[in-house]
Design a protein around this motif. Structure first.
Motif, PDB file in Angstrom:
ATOM      1  N   ASN A 190       0.834  -1.210   0.000  1.00  0.00           N
ATOM      2  CA  ASN A 190       0.000   0.000   0.000  1.00  0.00           C
ATOM      3  C   ASN A 190       0.865   1.255   0.000  1.00  0.00           C
ATOM      4  N   LEU A 191       1.878   1.244   0.867  1.00  0.00           N
ATOM      5  CA  LEU A 191       2.766   2.402   0.966  1.00  0.00           C
ATOM      6  C   LEU A 191       3.539   2.609  -0.331  1.00  0.00           C
ATOM      7  N   LYS A 192       4.007   1.528  -0.915  1.00  0.00           N
ATOM      8  CA  LYS A 192       4.743   1.635  -2.173  1.00  0.00           C
ATOM      9  C   LYS A 192       3.838   2.156  -3.293  1.00  0.00           C
ATOM     10  N   GLU A 193       2.608   1.695  -3.297  1.00  0.00           N
ATOM     11  CA  GLU A 193       1.660   2.137  -4.329  1.00  0.00           C
ATOM     12  C   GLU A 193       1.451   3.650  -4.275  1.00  0.00           C
ATOM     13  N   TYR A 194       1.205   4.163  -3.081  1.00  0.00           N
ATOM     14  CA  TYR A 194       0.981   5.600  -2.936  1.00  0.00           C
ATOM     15  C   TYR A 194       2.258   6.396  -3.225  1.00  0.00           C
ATOM     16  N   SER A 195       3.385   5.871  -2.776  1.00  0.00           N
ATOM     17  CA  SER A 195       4.660   6.566  -3.000  1.00  0.00           C
ATOM     18  C   SER A 195       4.971   6.646  -4.492  1.00  0.00           C
ATOM     19  N   ARG A 196       4.730   5.551  -5.201  1.00  0.00           N
ATOM     20  CA  ARG A 196       4.916   5.556  -6.655  1.00  0.00           C
ATOM     21  C   ARG A 196       3.991   6.580  -7.315  1.00  0.00           C
ATOM     22  N   SER A 197       2.760   6.575  -6.873  1.00  0.00           N
ATOM     23  CA  SER A 197       1.767   7.471  -7.466  1.00  0.00           C
ATOM     24  C   SER A 197       2.167   8.934  -7.298  1.00  0.00           C
ATOM     25  N   ILE A 198       2.661   9.274  -6.115  1.00  0.00           N
ATOM     26  CA  ILE A 198       3.098  10.652  -5.844  1.00  0.00           C
ATOM     27  C   ILE A 198       4.234  11.047  -6.779  1.00  0.00           C
ATOM     28  N   LEU A 199       5.285  10.248  -6.815  1.00  0.00           N
ATOM     29  CA  LEU A 199       6.451  10.602  -7.628  1.00  0.00           C
ATOM     30  C   LEU A 199       6.143  10.542  -9.119  1.00  0.00           C
ATOM     31  N   ASP A 200       5.380   9.542  -9.543  1.00  0.00           N
ATOM     32  CA  ASP A 200       5.034   9.447 -10.966  1.00  0.00           C
ATOM     33  C   ASP A 200       4.288  10.696 -11.430  1.00  0.00           C
ATOM     34  N   SER A 201       3.375  11.163 -10.602  1.00  0.00           N
ATOM     35  CA  SER A 201       2.596  12.346 -10.963  1.00  0.00           C
ATOM     36  C   SER A 201       3.472  13.594 -11.028  1.00  0.00           C
ATOM     37  N   ILE A 202       4.430  13.692 -10.120  1.00  0.00           N
ATOM     38  CA  ILE A 202       5.368  14.825 -10.147  1.00  0.00           C
ATOM     39  C   ILE A 202       6.158  14.814 -11.451  1.00  0.00           C
ATOM     40  N   PHE A 203       6.678  13.659 -11.803  1.00  0.00           N
ATOM     41  CA  PHE A 203       7.509  13.565 -13.005  1.00  0.00           C
ATOM     42  C   PHE A 203       6.686  13.779 -14.276  1.00  0.00           C
ATOM     43  N   GLU A 204       5.480  13.236 -14.298  1.00  0.00           N
ATOM     44  CA  GLU A 204       4.642  13.352 -15.491  1.00  0.00           C
ATOM     45  C   GLU A 204       4.187  14.786 -15.741  1.00  0.00           C
ATOM     46  N   ASN A 205       4.160  15.596 -14.694  1.00  0.00           N
ATOM     47  CA  ASN A 205       3.714  16.987 -14.832  1.00  0.00           C
ATOM     48  C   ASN A 205       4.878  17.978 -14.848  1.00  0.00           C
ATOM     49  N   SER A 206       6.053  17.507 -15.195  1.00  0.00           N
ATOM     50  CA  SER A 206       7.227  18.389 -15.179  1.00  0.00           C
ATOM     51  C   SER A 206       7.083  19.548 -16.163  1.00  0.00           C
ATOM     52  N   THR A 207       6.332  19.342 -17.247  1.00  0.00           N
ATOM     53  CA  THR A 207       6.151  20.422 -18.226  1.00  0.00           C
ATOM     54  C   THR A 207       5.260  21.536 -17.689  1.00  0.00           C
ATOM     55  N   GLN A 208       4.540  21.252 -16.601  1.00  0.00           N
ATOM     56  CA  GLN A 208       3.676  22.261 -15.988  1.00  0.00           C
ATOM     57  C   GLN A 208       4.391  23.041 -14.885  1.00  0.00           C
ATOM     58  N   PHE A 209       5.671  22.760 -14.709  1.00  0.00           N
ATOM     59  CA  PHE A 209       6.426  23.411 -13.642  1.00  0.00           C
ATOM     60  C   PHE A 209       6.473  24.919 -13.885  1.00  0.00           C
ATOM     61  N   PRO A 210       6.228  25.732 -12.849  1.00  0.00           N
ATOM     62  CA  PRO A 210       6.197  27.193 -13.030  1.00  0.00           C
ATOM     63  C   PRO A 210       7.494  27.733 -13.634  1.00  0.00           C
ATOM     64  N   VAL A 211       7.358  28.508 -14.690  1.00  0.00           N
ATOM     65  CA  VAL A 211       8.528  29.017 -15.405  1.00  0.00           C
ATOM     66  C   VAL A 211       9.384  29.908 -14.513  1.00  0.00           C
ATOM     67  N   GLU A 212       8.746  30.600 -13.560  1.00  0.00           N
ATOM     68  CA  GLU A 212       9.507  31.460 -12.654  1.00  0.00           C
ATOM     69  C   GLU A 212      10.521  30.652 -11.849  1.00  0.00           C
ATOM     70  N   LEU A 213      10.082  29.483 -11.389  1.00  0.00           N
ATOM     71  CA  LEU A 213      10.978  28.648 -10.592  1.00  0.00           C
ATOM     72  C   LEU A 213      12.043  27.983 -11.456  1.00  0.00           C
ATOM     73  N   GLU A 214      11.740  27.756 -12.714  1.00  0.00           N
ATOM     74  CA  GLU A 214      12.762  27.218 -13.612  1.00  0.00           C
ATOM     75  C   GLU A 214      13.967  28.150 -13.645  1.00  0.00           C
ATOM     76  N   GLU A 215      13.695  29.437 -13.760  1.00  0.00           N
ATOM     77  CA  GLU A 215      14.799  30.397 -13.811  1.00  0.00           C
ATOM     78  C   GLU A 215      15.537  30.461 -12.478  1.00  0.00           C
ATOM     79  N   LEU A 216      14.786  30.507 -11.388  1.00  0.00           N
ATOM     80  CA  LEU A 216      15.414  30.576 -10.066  1.00  0.00           C
ATOM     81  C   LEU A 216      16.283  29.351  -9.807  1.00  0.00           C
ATOM     82  N   PHE A 217      15.749  28.166 -10.063  1.00  0.00           N
ATOM     83  CA  PHE A 217      16.499  26.946  -9.776  1.00  0.00           C
ATOM     84  C   PHE A 217      17.673  26.758 -10.733  1.00  0.00           C
ATOM     85  N   SER A 218      17.528  27.248 -11.946  1.00  0.00           N
ATOM     86  CA  SER A 218      18.659  27.211 -12.875  1.00  0.00           C
ATOM     87  C   SER A 218      19.799  28.082 -12.354  1.00  0.00           C
TER      88      SER A 218
END
Length: 345
Positions: free
Chosen positions: A121-149
């Motif tokens: 159960n824990l692995k399932e939820y943990s996978r789901s969290i990280l997978d969703s983060i990675f899959e939505n990387s194109t939606q990452f705020p452009v402002e933070l892209e510049e800051l983190f770069s």
């Protein structure tokens, strides 16, 4: 910007000052250069790559607040759905033997007795969290892209012998100071409205621990929280994805994407246009008033900081700041007297 830097270094309440300064500067699209400079200073003053951004400073508080300011929609799109699922499904994810009872009502004695279902159960939820983060990387705020770069560039320059600093310098914010806290306390980040039950609190705590550990790019050892080592295979699997994600959100080809506004101090209310990713209404008059109080309270501290550094530019900035504050104080007295006179009429 020198004046703002002085305030940031000498204020007594970093949370309050960071909130007001970042909010005001964000209205003029100046938050990124300011926070980039603060991060550059902190990196240059950090002796070991292992302690970079690990403490609480005006810099980390400022970036923390800025992420919360612009990332609500992004958090809802990434970790929001899984958190809502956890709350709804109410599955048991406990893997700490000291918190689990056997059929006799006694706490189990070793990790081998932890129900496999809980681990899955824990692995399932943990996978789901990280997978969703990675899959939505194109939606990452452009402002933070510049800051983190910018942060990544500064960190690599400061610690050229440590290759993974390009990842840890960014994960120290996006994972350790945004995703993990939002997972741990989704109500605070506006992701859910309902009160969490004990089981869900524990599940989110375990997932938050897992995300932090994975973002640190290291597996669990047996000396600290040994029960978490059952997730090591998952950590090992996801470390390359963490690195790829950070590469994606820092890969910009042209800096200064966000152009500063020439005039914004006269605009006490503003709403971002439809083309902006950020849609924020801000009462600048209230923010400036709060900042005025902070500066008044810390003027002596700022003066001591200037005298200690003995820097010509800082002295010039302080004199300008002092003149501004004196004028504002005089204006406040006049307004207060007028208010008293009006009441007496």
């Amino acid at each position: 910007m020198n004046i703002v830097n002085l305030i940031s270094k000498a204020c007594d309440t970093k949370d309050e000052a960071a909130r007001e300064i970042v909010t005001i500067l964000n209205e003029g699209n100046l938050a990124i250069p300011f926070l980039s400079y603060q991060c550059k200073l902190e990196i240059s003053n950090t002796k070991s790559h292992e302690t970079l951004f690990r403490g609480t400073s005006f810099c980390t508080k400022g970036v923390d607040y800025y992420m919360k300011l612009i990332c609500k929609n992004y958090l809802e799109e990434t970790i929001g759905p899984t958190i809502k699922k956890i709350v709804k499904q109410h599955k048991d994810c406990e893997i700490d033997p000291s918190k689990l009872l056997n059929d006799s009502g006694e706490y189990i004695s070793n990790a081998e007795e932890v129900p496999e279902e809980n681990i899955e159960n824990l692995k399932e939820y943990s996978r789901s969290i990280l997978d969703s983060i990675f899959e939505n990387s194109t939606q990452f705020p452009v402002e933070l892209e510049e800051l983190f770069s910018n942060i990544q560039d500064y960190a690599i320059e400061q610690f050229p012998d440590f290759y993974d600093i390009r990842y840890s310098s960014v994960s120290a914010f996006i994972f350790l100071r945004l995703f993990s806290p939002a997972i741990l306390n989704p109500q605070l980040f506006g992701l859910i409205d309902e009160n969490l039950k004990t089981r869900e609190v524990r599940t989110l705590t375990l997932i938050s621990k897992f995300v932090q550990q994975t973002a640190n790019l290291v597996e669990y050892n047996n000396s600290k929280e040994p029960y978490m080592s059952v997730l090591n295979d998952l950590i090992k699997e996801y470390i390359p994805y963490i690195k790829k994600y950070i590469d994606l959100i820092t890969r910009i080809h042209h800096k200064t994407i966000i152009k500063p506004k020439k005039i914004f101090f006269g605009m006490f209310k503003k709403k971002a246009n439809d083309n902006d990713k950020v849609d924020i209404q801000c009462d600048l008059a209230k923010r400036f008033s709060s900042l005025h109080r902070i500066i008044n309270r810390n003027l002596d501290n700022i003066k001591k900081e200037v005298n200690r550094n003995n820097n010509r530019e800082e002295k010039k900035a302080f004199n300008e700041l002092k003149i501004i504050i004196e004028k504002l104080n005089d204006k406040a007295v006049i307004l207060s007297n007028n208010s008293i006179d009006d009441k007496n009429i």
